[in-house]
Design an enzyme around this catalytic site. Structure first.
Site, PDB file in Angstrom:
ATOM      1  N   GLU A 133       4.518  14.052  66.320  1.00  0.00           N
ATOM      2  CA  GLU A 133       4.701  15.473  66.643  1.00  0.00           C
ATOM      3  C   GLU A 133       3.418  16.160  66.215  1.00  0.00           C
ATOM      4  OE1 GLU A 133       7.596  19.341  66.046  1.00  0.00           O
ATOM      5  OE2 GLU A 133       7.061  18.118  64.332  1.00  0.00           O
ATOM      6  N   HIS A 172      15.312  19.679  70.426  1.00  0.00           N
ATOM      7  CA  HIS A 172      16.219  20.432  69.558  1.00  0.00           C
ATOM      8  C   HIS A 172      15.582  21.708  69.022  1.00  0.00           C
ATOM      9  CE1 HIS A 172      13.557  18.236  67.021  1.00  0.00           C
ATOM     10  NE2 HIS A 172      13.928  18.947  65.974  1.00  0.00           N
ATOM     11  N   ASP A 173      14.329  21.982  69.398  1.00  0.00           N
ATOM     12  CA  ASP A 173      13.620  23.163  68.887  1.00  0.00           C
ATOM     13  C   ASP A 173      13.381  24.223  69.956  1.00  0.00           C
ATOM     14  OD1 ASP A 173      13.263  22.219  66.265  1.00  0.00           O
ATOM     15  OD2 ASP A 173      11.356  21.253  66.731  1.00  0.00           O
ATOM     16  N   ASP A 179       7.636  13.611  62.289  1.00  0.00           N
ATOM     17  CA  ASP A 179       7.744  15.061  62.212  1.00  0.00           C
ATOM     18  C   ASP A 179       6.513  15.725  61.596  1.00  0.00           C
ATOM     19  OD1 ASP A 179       9.860  17.298  62.357  1.00  0.00           O
ATOM     20  OD2 ASP A 179       9.106  17.517  60.315  1.00  0.00           O
ATOM     21  N   ASP A 213      13.859   9.522  63.100  1.00  0.00           N
ATOM     22  CA  ASP A 213      12.957  10.630  62.800  1.00  0.00           C
ATOM     23  C   ASP A 213      12.366  10.371  61.421  1.00  0.00           C
ATOM     24  OD1 ASP A 213      11.920  13.376  63.033  1.00  0.00           O
ATOM     25  OD2 ASP A 213      13.613  13.637  64.415  1.00  0.00           O
TER      26      ASP A 213
HETATM   27  O1  TEU Z   1       9.144  21.017  63.935  1.00  0.00           O
HETATM   28  C1  TEU Z   1       7.837  21.352  63.554  1.00  0.00           C
HETATM   29  C2  TEU Z   1       7.567  22.723  63.943  1.00  0.00           C
HETATM   30  O2  TEU Z   1       8.329  23.626  63.728  1.00  0.00           O
HETATM   31  C3  TEU Z   1       6.331  22.861  64.649  1.00  0.00           C
HETATM   32  O3  TEU Z   1       6.543  23.373  65.919  1.00  0.00           O
HETATM   33  C4  TEU Z   1       5.348  23.654  63.871  1.00  0.00           C
HETATM   34  O4  TEU Z   1       5.676  24.993  63.951  1.00  0.00           O
HETATM   35  C5  TEU Z   1       4.017  23.338  64.454  1.00  0.00           C
HETATM   36  O5  TEU Z   1       3.645  22.098  63.927  1.00  0.00           O
HETATM   37  C6  TEU Z   1       2.992  24.368  64.227  1.00  0.00           C
HETATM   38  O6  TEU Z   1       1.725  23.839  64.550  1.00  0.00           O
HETATM   39  C7  TEU Z   1       9.715  19.978  63.268  1.00  0.00           C
HETATM   40  C8  TEU Z   1      11.138  19.780  63.702  1.00  0.00           C
HETATM   41  O7  TEU Z   1      11.163  19.469  65.075  1.00  0.00           O
HETATM   42  C9  TEU Z   1      11.929  20.991  63.362  1.00  0.00           C
HETATM   43  O8  TEU Z   1      13.248  20.904  63.820  1.00  0.00           O
HETATM   44  C10 TEU Z   1      11.894  21.157  61.865  1.00  0.00           C
HETATM   45  O9  TEU Z   1      12.516  22.337  61.492  1.00  0.00           O
HETATM   46  C11 TEU Z   1      10.457  21.185  61.326  1.00  0.00           C
HETATM   47  O10 TEU Z   1       9.675  20.132  61.860  1.00  0.00           O
HETATM   48  C12 TEU Z   1      10.438  21.005  59.831  1.00  0.00           C
HETATM   49  O11 TEU Z   1      10.750  19.691  59.512  1.00  0.00           O
END
Ligand code: TEU
Length: 549
Positions: free
Chosen positions: A244, A316-317, A199, A98
């Site tokens: 992501e 994981h989210d 990320d 990651d």
């Molecule tokens: O997640 C990013 C995240 O929370 C996104 O869904 C964000 O809300 C989105 O980009 C809105 O457009 C990642 C990880 O997967 C998560 O576990 C972490 O908490 C987060 O980044 C912060 O590093």
């Protein structure tokens, strides 16, 4: 589409803190992953994405990095990491890490220096601005609740954090910061890491003249940053990257993941966004499945022939998939298998999240103290500020908390599901007596055995290319609650038909000449696949068939 080595990947995501503990401290570790490489290989996957294992105070589960070059002692040592890379390599498994570079931890030495002197060299590594009249520089809100700005003592300065206040955003406009990051990425790749899941990458660039998320999401000009990042690191090395990326415009997909794009692939989060618990869908499963199907096929259509999306049902989210798509009484190995199938055979690179292949489920909490994530506590407070009672706020978290995905892996039915000999950092779901790998491994009718068959089918020599490069043609779209498509490649046709509902469905047109390749109701394959006539799908039945006539 030009063929690439990573087109062949079928991935598995590990959330290391909850995978396997080997030293009794109640936290999973790298040696735990090493111990289970054979299980991972048994599933048939050939890529691993390991969530953050670098040094971190763990206030956002390792997504708060205090040292990009060190393994956190909770997870082990650099030697363990090297052993894991070697063990994976010898099994033909590609490892990606990651990469969390939108922000660091507030305990990163750069940030500690920045706090001491916001105007100094390290102050420029972060986004630090003066407020006015005791107010932050602007009204941006953090994704995890509250203002996105935190005061730097009483200096009048504020630093930006799009996530928790323990995760200050890095300043990508600073070329020195960028060089530091590139160096770090290249060091990991020198060590044998073959790529990254990247990320929150669409938040790198900020535009302070805009309000709300528009000011920090896919901001005009971000492409230059992403291109430079690629060209200085994984690009020339042929690494595999998953961005992501949320919320880009449909026509931008090619720029991001087409030939010469910023990343190899990016997640298609469509299935993650649909939840029966959401106020807009409650009790309306069929409409929800139909809406999800439409969106899935739209993104398949956009990617067709240009790019491969990374297809995921869990991570994981997000809460576990059974509860997201099915009413509680219909969550079963069969419905989970149908949901898995629906996504797994789409064009793209599939990733399976830990516990998904054995059908792990959400574990609702009786008390807020049973949760662990700082972001959860923020939300709990925010829901109550918005008028919810404590009980309502807890119910809401139980319905959609990302922490459901983070309970420890259920290896067997013994103490703590075989996860640890110590006190687990997060409670193991007591249903481990029923849902665990050991019980499923030897049972040919188990969900785990079914996942093994799915993976094996995707890799079958005569169908491999069809599943990677074949066209995706939606079929039976008029059939409520059913997600069905054909994959077509050089004259071969495969039908994937999944009934995501608790009632039997007869497909509206006759089909003939079906050879069943996979069926999640093993006992009755001949009944469901008539040689000629209308296909009957049982509740939550999933079928994969070759069309021979
Ligand atoms: O997640 C990013 C995240 O929370 C996104 O869904 C964000 O809300 C989105 O980009 C809105 O457009 C990642 C990880 O997967 C998560 O576990 C972490 O908490 C987060 O980044 C912060 O590093």
């Amino acid at each position: 589409m030009k063929k690439q080595w990573w087109h062949e990947l079928i991935g598995y995501q590990i959330y290391p803190r909850s995978f396997q503990d080997t030293d009794g401290d109640g936290n999973g570790d790298l040696r735990g992953i090493l111990r289970h490489l054979d299980d991972i290989q048994e599933l048939g996957v050939n890529a691993l994405w390991i969530c953050p294992v670098t040094k971190s105070p763990m206030l956002d589960s390792g997504y708060d990095t205090a040292d990009y070059d060190q393994i956190d002692p909770m997870f082990g040592t650099m030697e363990d990491m090297k052993a894991l890379l070697a063990g994976a390599k010898s099994r033909g498994i590609h490892v990606i890490m990651d990469l969390v570079v939108n922000h660091s931890s507030s305990e990163h030495p750069w940030f500690l220096e920045a706090l001491k002197n916001p105007e100094g060299e390290y102050g420029k590594y972060y986004i630090i601005r003066r407020g006015h009249d005791g107010q932050p520089p602007n009204g941006w809100r953090s994704f995890f609740g509250g203002s996105a700005w935190e005061p730097v003592g009483d200096s009048g300065y504020y630093y930006l954090h799009l996530f928790t206040k323990y995760q200050p955003d890095l300043n990508w406009e600073n070329p020195r910061l960028r060089q530091e990051i590139y160096g770090m990425i290249n060091r990991w790749m020198d060590m044998g890491v073959e790529g990254f899941r990247i990320d929150s990458i669409n938040h790198l660039k900020k535009d302070f003249s805009r309000s709300g998320e528009d000011g920090f999401t896919n901001v005009e000009g971000i492409g230059e940053l992403l291109r430079e990042l690629r060209d200085n690191t994984y690009g020339p090395r042929g690494g595999f990257t998953i961005g992501e990326v949320n919320g880009i415009r449909p026509e931008q997909m090619e720029e991001y993941i087409g030939e010469g794009g910023y990343f190899s692939t990016m997640f298609d989060f469509t299935c993650m966004r649909y939840r029966l618990q959401s106020p807009c869908w409650q009790g309306r499963q069929e409409e929800m499945v139909d809406a999800c199907r439409k969106e899935l096929f739209d993104s398949q259509r956009r990617a067709a022939g240009r790019a491969l999306l990374c297809n995921v049902m869990e991570n994981h989210d997000t809460p576990r998939l059974g509860g997201r798509f099915c009413p509680p009484e219909e969550i079963s190995p069969r419905s989970k298998a149908a949901l898995g199938t629906m996504n797994f055979f789409l064009a793209g690179i599939p990733f399976i999240y830990q516990g998904q292949a054995i059908g792990m489920e959400d574990y609702p909490k009786e008390d807020i103290s049973q949760f662990r994530d700082f972001a959860t506590f923020n939300l709990y407070r925010e829901y109550q500020q918005d008028g919810a009672t404590a009980a309502e706020a807890l119910a809401r978290l139980n319905a959609d908390s990302r922490e459901h995905a983070r309970t420890p892996m259920q290896w067997d039915g013994g103490v703590n599901g075989g996860f640890t000999d110590g006190e687990p950092w997060f409670d193991v779901n007591p249903n481990c007596v029923r849902i665990n790998l050991e019980a499923q491994r030897t049972d040919p009718a188990s969900l785990f055995s079914y996942y093994r068959k799915m993976v094996a089918l995707r890799k079958r020599e005569d169908l491999r290319e069809l599943f990677i490069y074949g066209e995706t043609v939606p079929v039976f779209e008029e059939c409520g609650g059913v997600i069905a498509y054909e994959r077509r490649w050089e004259g071969t046709r495969v039908l994937v038909a999944c009934n995501i509902s608790g009632r039997p469905v007869s497909l509206p047109q006759p089909v003939s000449g079906l050879e069943v390749l996979l069926d999640n109701i093993q006992e009755t394959p001949e009944k469901t696949a008539p040689q000629d006539g209308n296909l009957e799908l049982q509740p939550y039945e999933a079928l994969v068939c070759r069309i021979t006539a």
